[in-house]
Design a protein around this motif. Sequence first.
Motif, short mmCIF file in Angstrom:
data_model
loop_
_atom_site.label_atom_id
_atom_site.label_comp_id
_atom_site.label_asym_id
_atom_site.label_seq_id
_atom_site.Cartn_x
_atom_site.Cartn_y
_atom_site.Cartn_z
N GLY A 70 0.80 -1.23 0.00
CA GLY A 70 0.00 0.00 0.00
C GLY A 70 0.83 1.27 0.00
O GLY A 70 0.31 2.38 0.04
N GLU A 71 2.15 1.13 -0.04
CA GLU A 71 3.05 2.30 0.07
C GLU A 71 3.95 2.47 -1.16
O GLU A 71 4.24 3.57 -1.58
N ALA A 72 4.43 1.35 -1.68
CA ALA A 72 5.47 1.43 -2.73
C ALA A 72 4.93 0.91 -4.06
O ALA A 72 3.98 0.12 -4.10
N TYR A 73 5.61 1.35 -5.12
CA TYR A 73 5.21 0.94 -6.47
C TYR A 73 6.24 -0.03 -7.04
O TYR A 73 7.44 0.30 -7.11
N ALA A 74 5.76 -1.20 -7.48
CA ALA A 74 6.68 -2.22 -7.99
C ALA A 74 7.42 -1.72 -9.23
O ALA A 74 8.54 -2.16 -9.51
N GLY A 75 6.79 -0.79 -9.96
CA GLY A 75 7.43 -0.27 -11.17
C GLY A 75 8.57 0.69 -10.86
O GLY A 75 9.33 1.06 -11.76
N ASN A 76 8.69 1.09 -9.62
CA ASN A 76 9.75 2.03 -9.23
C ASN A 76 10.80 1.26 -8.42
O ASN A 76 10.77 1.22 -7.19
N GLN A 77 11.73 0.68 -9.14
CA GLN A 77 12.67 -0.24 -8.51
C GLN A 77 13.54 0.46 -7.45
O GLN A 77 13.80 -0.09 -6.38
N ARG A 78 13.96 1.68 -7.78
CA ARG A 78 14.82 2.36 -6.79
C ARG A 78 14.07 2.62 -5.49
O ARG A 78 14.64 2.52 -4.40
N GLU A 79 12.78 2.94 -5.61
CA GLU A 79 11.98 3.18 -4.40
C GLU A 79 11.85 1.89 -3.59
O GLU A 79 12.04 1.88 -2.36
N VAL A 80 11.51 0.80 -4.27
CA VAL A 80 11.35 -0.49 -3.57
C VAL A 80 12.65 -0.83 -2.83
O VAL A 80 12.64 -1.19 -1.65
N ASP A 81 13.77 -0.69 -3.54
CA ASP A 81 15.04 -1.11 -2.95
C ASP A 81 15.48 -0.15 -1.83
O ASP A 81 16.08 -0.59 -0.83
N ALA A 82 15.14 1.12 -1.97
CA ALA A 82 15.46 2.06 -0.88
C ALA A 82 14.64 1.72 0.36
O ALA A 82 15.14 1.79 1.50
N ILE A 83 13.40 1.31 0.16
CA ILE A 83 12.56 0.90 1.30
C ILE A 83 13.15 -0.35 1.96
O ILE A 83 13.17 -0.46 3.19
N LEU A 84 13.63 -1.27 1.15
CA LEU A 84 14.24 -2.48 1.73
C LEU A 84 15.44 -2.10 2.61
O LEU A 84 15.60 -2.62 3.72
N HIS A 85 16.25 -1.18 2.11
CA HIS A 85 17.40 -0.73 2.92
C HIS A 85 16.93 -0.05 4.21
O HIS A 85 17.46 -0.32 5.29
N ALA A 86 15.94 0.83 4.08
CA ALA A 86 15.46 1.56 5.27
C ALA A 86 14.83 0.61 6.27
O ALA A 86 15.04 0.73 7.48
N ALA A 87 14.07 -0.35 5.77
CA ALA A 87 13.41 -1.32 6.65
C ALA A 87 14.44 -2.16 7.39
O ALA A 87 14.26 -2.51 8.55
N ASP A 88 15.53 -2.45 6.71
CA ASP A 88 16.58 -3.28 7.31
C ASP A 88 17.38 -2.48 8.35
O ASP A 88 17.66 -2.97 9.45
N GLY A 89 17.77 -1.29 7.96
CA GLY A 89 18.45 -0.41 8.91
C GLY A 89 19.92 -0.70 9.15
O GLY A 89 20.56 -0.02 9.94
N THR A 90 20.48 -1.73 8.54
CA THR A 90 21.92 -2.00 8.70
C THR A 90 22.59 -1.76 7.35
O THR A 90 21.92 -1.51 6.36
N ASP A 91 23.93 -1.87 7.32
CA ASP A 91 24.56 -1.67 6.01
C ASP A 91 24.88 -2.99 5.31
O ASP A 91 25.52 -3.00 4.25
N ASP A 92 24.44 -4.10 5.89
CA ASP A 92 24.72 -5.39 5.25
C ASP A 92 23.51 -6.34 5.23
O ASP A 92 23.66 -7.54 5.08
N PHE A 93 22.33 -5.78 5.39
CA PHE A 93 21.09 -6.56 5.39
C PHE A 93 21.07 -7.65 6.46
O PHE A 93 20.43 -8.68 6.29
N SER A 94 21.76 -7.39 7.56
CA SER A 94 21.79 -8.42 8.59
C SER A 94 20.50 -8.48 9.41
O SER A 94 20.30 -9.41 10.18
#
Length: 403
Positions: A70-94
């Motif tokens: 309900g927040e992100a658009y699958a067609g906007n890859q950079r947005e999806v991936d930035a959200i994944l980084h923000a959701a993770d909160g670490t610099d190595d996806f740990s």
Amino acid sequence: MTLITDVRLRRILDSRGNPTVEADVLTESGGFGRAAAPSGASTGEYEAVERPPTEAIAAAREHAVPRLVGEAYAGNQREVDAILHAADGTDDFSEIGANSAVAISMAAAKAGADVLGAPLFQHLGGTFRGENFPIPLGNVVGGGEHAADATDIQEFLAAPVGAPSVEDAVFANAAVHAAVADLLEERDEPAGKGDEGAWAPSIDDGEAFEIVDEAVSMVADEVGFEIGFGLDVAAAEMYDADSETYEYESAGTSRDTDEQIDYIADLVDEYDLVYVEDPLDENDYDAFADLTDRVGDRTLICGDDLFVTNTDRLVEGIDLGAANSILIKPNQIGTLTDAFDAIELATKNGYDSVVSHRSGETEDTTIAHLAVATDAPFIKTGAVGGERTAKLNELVRIADDAT
Ligand SMILES: O=C(O)[C@@H](CO)OP(=O)(O)O
Ligand SMILES: [Mg+2]
């Protein structure tokens, strides 16, 4: 239209029979994408972190899914991936695991392509992609971490550099794989297969060089175009940091760094190697730079564990002249955006990109599309075996559809 309405995560089997993460991404207009994370055995020290799938799935459900649905658009890859980084909160996806991250990232890309009604490579690379195809590097003999009691060098890779089409190239690699089997039989060397489908006989590296050299020449004569070969030494796996030596266990040989550089440089000249991946330890940029200086004009020196698809590490390599190509594995870094950025940086600096599978794979074909989308000159994804041919056959289909 590409607003994400659901992200489903599950455990599925990989080619080694281990669990891995699969993601489904659904969108508002009925778009659907499914992708699965691969998994390495000879992993680099600096890779993004793969968590046990059950933990990775639970963490992604808690932290990432609510930020996407309900927040992100699958067609906007950079947005999806930035959200994944923000959701993770670490610099190595740990936190959410690079396995959950990459599965979601790739599934979102496929959902975006689905809504557009475009092939994935076009969604990722633009409408003019699909003209050029990567040369497939296919491993035909191997050992290291991928098979017990086999060669010290992890991969001997057929490289059909003169193939007129990707289809010819794919079939040539399969023919080299079959020719190797014949030569092993003639020599009375029984062989099972390693994790990536390459033959894994109990022979030393010297014998493997003879056999692969002969198999490659035989098939090149048959098909009428040039086939070379290359290596993934996976040297970090044989490097002993205490003694500062490379330990070739089945051969019972030990080499210090200068000897290792000489050894590889001699092999490049003796066998006209077109490709050498990870010939030196993942921490030794200087040794990579020395070797590149010596043979980089006539072969590709590729950094896999050295660069781990990470732009920061690649920048360091570029500054020092370490290697002249980079292996690209989306799960080493966690998202398609990061993998794209690494390819772009490489290309800008004259480094060739080699998009790659992992030793633990699934039927997922995303890397075939990634290679075409980015105009990568090479793809490394095995020669035989269902999880390998899934990607190779996808390349053949993309080429067929494009003409
Ligand atoms: O070292 C490599 O290049 C890969 C793939 O061939 O192996 P793994 O996935 O085990 O790291
Ligand atoms: Mg490697």
